[in-house]
Motif scaffolding. Structure first.
Motif, PDB file in Angstrom:
ATOM      1  N   ASP A 128       0.967  -0.951   0.148  1.00 43.21           N
ATOM      2  CA  ASP A 128      -0.234  -0.075   0.659  1.00 43.21           C
ATOM      3  C   ASP A 128       0.944   1.423  -0.049  1.00 43.21           C
ATOM      4  O   ASP A 128       0.516   2.312  -0.893  1.00 43.21           O
ATOM      5  CB  ASP A 128      -0.852   0.119   1.344  1.00 43.21           C
ATOM      6  N   LEU A 129       1.609   1.218   0.732  1.00 43.42           N
ATOM      7  CA  LEU A 129       3.011   2.427   0.186  1.00 43.42           C
ATOM      8  C   LEU A 129       3.917   2.486  -0.529  1.00 43.42           C
ATOM      9  O   LEU A 129       4.737   3.512  -0.445  1.00 43.42           O
ATOM     10  CB  LEU A 129       3.451   2.256   2.328  1.00 43.42           C
ATOM     11  N   GLY A 130       4.631   1.348  -1.598  1.00 43.32           N
ATOM     12  CA  GLY A 130       4.823   1.817  -1.987  1.00 43.32           C
ATOM     13  C   GLY A 130       6.416   1.385  -1.628  1.00 43.32           C
ATOM     14  O   GLY A 130       7.653   2.302  -1.942  1.00 43.32           O
ATOM     15  N   ILE A 131       6.655   0.511  -0.709  1.00 37.42           N
ATOM     16  CA  ILE A 131       7.958   0.296  -0.016  1.00 37.42           C
ATOM     17  C   ILE A 131       8.200  -0.894   0.199  1.00 37.42           C
ATOM     18  O   ILE A 131       7.480  -1.570  -0.303  1.00 37.42           O
ATOM     19  CB  ILE A 131       7.894   1.131   1.072  1.00 37.42           C
ATOM     20  N   ALA A 132       9.673  -1.110   0.579  1.00 33.56           N
ATOM     21  CA  ALA A 132       9.931  -2.347   0.850  1.00 33.56           C
ATOM     22  C   ALA A 132       9.686  -3.416   2.168  1.00 33.56           C
ATOM     23  O   ALA A 132       9.659  -2.808   2.509  1.00 33.56           O
ATOM     24  CB  ALA A 132      11.388  -3.151   1.054  1.00 33.56           C
ATOM     25  N   VAL A 133       9.085  -4.299   1.923  1.00 33.42           N
ATOM     26  CA  VAL A 133       8.524  -4.842   3.789  1.00 33.42           C
ATOM     27  C   VAL A 133       9.841  -5.009   4.213  1.00 33.42           C
ATOM     28  O   VAL A 133       9.224  -5.075   5.629  1.00 33.42           O
ATOM     29  CB  VAL A 133       8.421  -6.596   3.014  1.00 33.42           C
ATOM     30  N   GLY A 134      11.162  -5.267   4.205  1.00 31.33           N
ATOM     31  CA  GLY A 134      11.865  -4.988   5.255  1.00 31.33           C
ATOM     32  C   GLY A 134      11.562  -4.050   6.310  1.00 31.33           C
ATOM     33  O   GLY A 134      11.913  -3.828   7.143  1.00 31.33           O
TER      34      GLY A 134
END
Length: 147
Positions: A46-52
């Motif tokens: 949703d935020l367009g970032i890496a899962v880590g």
């Protein structure tokens, strides 16, 4: 928990932005004990970032006692156990409603006066860092350390 917003242009790391927003939501009672946080994969998507990045924020929240992570239930807001909470940990009882209301009033007044959110935070941090007024030195008394 779709209220999380991150700025990739901010000098504050994205994981810290997430951590701070979740901790603040818990502190003011927007998130309550037992509330589930989004799965790290879903929030990252949703935020367009890496899962880590999300996982790091969740780990830091867990280390502070704000959330607990379990295999089957995911990440949830930690139960409030003030007697068991270590000093300085996030797992403390939420502030009384009157304190939250005063904080919201402060924010509204500061914004009306033209202060940025960062300036409001600086004011609060300054107030937290200032020594408590000694007895008999209430605001308005003539005694002052700074001249």
């Amino acid at each position: 928990m779709s209220d999380i917003v991150v700025s990739l242009a901010s000098p504050v790391p994205v994981y810290e932005q997430i951590r701070a927003q979740v901790a603040a939501a818990v502190a003011v009672g927007t998130l309550t004990p037992g509330d589930r946080l989004p799965a790290s994969r879903d929030l990252a998507r949703d935020l367009g970032i890496a899962v880590g990045t999300v996982q790091r924020a969740y780990r830091e929240l867990e280390a502070a006692g704000v959330v607990v992570s379990r295999r089957r239930t995911g990440t949830v807001v930690a139960p409030v156990t003030p007697a068991d909470a270590p000093a300085g940990a996030g797992a403390t009882a939420p502030p009384p409603a009157a304190i939250v209301a005063r904080a919201r009033t402060l924010v509204a007044q500061a914004r009306a006066a033209g202060l940025t959110d960062d300036a409001v935070l600086d004011v609060v941090r300054g107030a937290l860092a200032a020594p408590a007024d000694p007895p008999g030195n209430a605001p308005g008394n003539a005694s002052s350390v700074l001249t």
